[in-house]
Design a protein around this motif. Structure first.
Motif, short mmCIF file in Angstrom:
data_model
loop_
_atom_site.label_atom_id
_atom_site.label_comp_id
_atom_site.label_asym_id
_atom_site.label_seq_id
_atom_site.Cartn_x
_atom_site.Cartn_y
_atom_site.Cartn_z
N VAL A 30 -36.66 -74.44 -49.76
CA VAL A 30 -37.95 -74.99 -50.19
C VAL A 30 -37.97 -76.51 -50.04
CG1 VAL A 30 -39.42 -75.35 -52.22
CG2 VAL A 30 -38.51 -73.09 -51.73
N SER A 31 -36.86 -77.18 -50.36
CA SER A 31 -36.84 -78.64 -50.27
C SER A 31 -36.90 -79.12 -48.82
CB SER A 31 -35.59 -79.21 -50.95
OG SER A 31 -34.43 -78.91 -50.21
N ILE A 32 -36.35 -78.36 -47.91
CA ILE A 32 -36.41 -78.74 -46.49
C ILE A 32 -37.80 -78.50 -45.93
CG2 ILE A 32 -35.56 -78.11 -44.20
CD1 ILE A 32 -32.80 -77.72 -45.47
N LEU A 33 -38.42 -77.38 -46.30
CA LEU A 33 -39.75 -77.06 -45.79
C LEU A 33 -40.84 -77.96 -46.38
CD1 LEU A 33 -39.56 -73.16 -45.80
CD2 LEU A 33 -39.34 -74.71 -43.85
N ASN A 34 -40.65 -78.38 -47.62
CA ASN A 34 -41.66 -79.20 -48.28
C ASN A 34 -41.04 -80.55 -48.64
OD1 ASN A 34 -43.92 -80.09 -49.57
ND2 ASN A 34 -43.69 -78.77 -51.35
N SER A 35 -40.90 -81.40 -47.65
CA SER A 35 -40.24 -82.70 -47.86
C SER A 35 -41.23 -83.85 -47.90
CB SER A 35 -39.20 -82.92 -46.77
OG SER A 35 -39.83 -82.93 -45.51
N LEU A 42 -34.76 -85.02 -52.65
CA LEU A 42 -33.37 -85.38 -52.94
C LEU A 42 -32.90 -84.73 -54.24
CD1 LEU A 42 -30.86 -87.06 -52.25
CD2 LEU A 42 -31.85 -88.91 -53.60
N ALA A 43 -33.72 -84.76 -55.28
CA ALA A 43 -33.35 -84.13 -56.56
C ALA A 43 -33.17 -82.63 -56.40
CB ALA A 43 -34.42 -84.44 -57.61
N ALA A 44 -34.04 -82.00 -55.62
CA ALA A 44 -33.93 -80.56 -55.39
C ALA A 44 -32.65 -80.23 -54.62
CB ALA A 44 -35.16 -80.04 -54.64
N GLN A 45 -32.31 -81.04 -53.63
CA GLN A 45 -31.10 -80.79 -52.85
C GLN A 45 -29.84 -81.01 -53.68
OE1 GLN A 45 -31.55 -83.02 -49.22
NE2 GLN A 45 -32.97 -81.52 -48.36
#
Length: 176
Positions: A30-35, A42-45
């Motif tokens: 999700v973090s890569i698709l919605n950056s 960064l927090a999600a990763q």
């Protein structure tokens, strides 16, 4: 001589391990698709990396390891010529890597208790702590076992093993 390899008492460890992996990979995707927001990404990763690390730790510590508890002759004789016995805990990682992680002479065991792993007001047990500068060792097959054997030795150490009725019977007879 007695030997037992306890099975897991519950599936909580497996579910927690799988949940950490699935959530970590999902958050990464999700973090890569919605950056669109860099700090949120960064927090999600970082959160995903922590979840994957927790999953790897749970797998390495509980899922990939098995313990074998053995009461065997220790190779030492007392004054009367009787052979003394040891409690030996062998850790197996994967299928072949084995090492002895605990060896206690039965004469050095001061108490053996079969009890729930968690203390509560209902069951009336205290928290499991080491005594007199000793350490606490856990060689349980589960992350949160239902019932454990609490073994205390003369050095003040507290050793936790997954409950086995036959092992408890042998140890309680040998220590009295």
């Amino acid at each position: 001589m007695y030997s037992v390899t306890p099975k897991r008492q519950n599936k909580l460890t497996d579910f927690a391990c799988i949940a950490c992996f699935v959530c970590g990979i999902g958050i990464f995707a999700v973090s890569i698709l919605n950056s669109s927001v860099p700090y949120l990404t960064l927090a999600a990763q970082i959160c995903a990396v922590l979840l994957l690390t927790a999953g790897i730790y749970l797998y390495a510590r509980f899922v990939a390891r098995t313990y074998t508890y053995t009461v065997q002759p220790g190779g030492i004789f007392d004054v009367d010529g009787r052979e003394l016995y040891d409690l030996v805990v062998v850790e197996t990682v994967g299928k072949s890597k084995q090492r002895t992680v605990c060896r206690i002479a039965l004469r050095d065991i001061t108490s053996v208790q079969a009890r729930p792993a968690r203390a509560s007001k209902k069951n009336g047990f205290d928290d499991i702590e080491a005594l007199d500068g000793g350490r606490k060792f856990s060689y349980c097959a589960d992350m949160v076992p239902e019932k454990v054997l609490l073994i205390r030795d003369t050095d003040g150490n507290a050793v936790l093993l997954t409950y086995d009725a036959d092992l408890w019977h042998i140890l309680s007879q040998k220590t009295t």
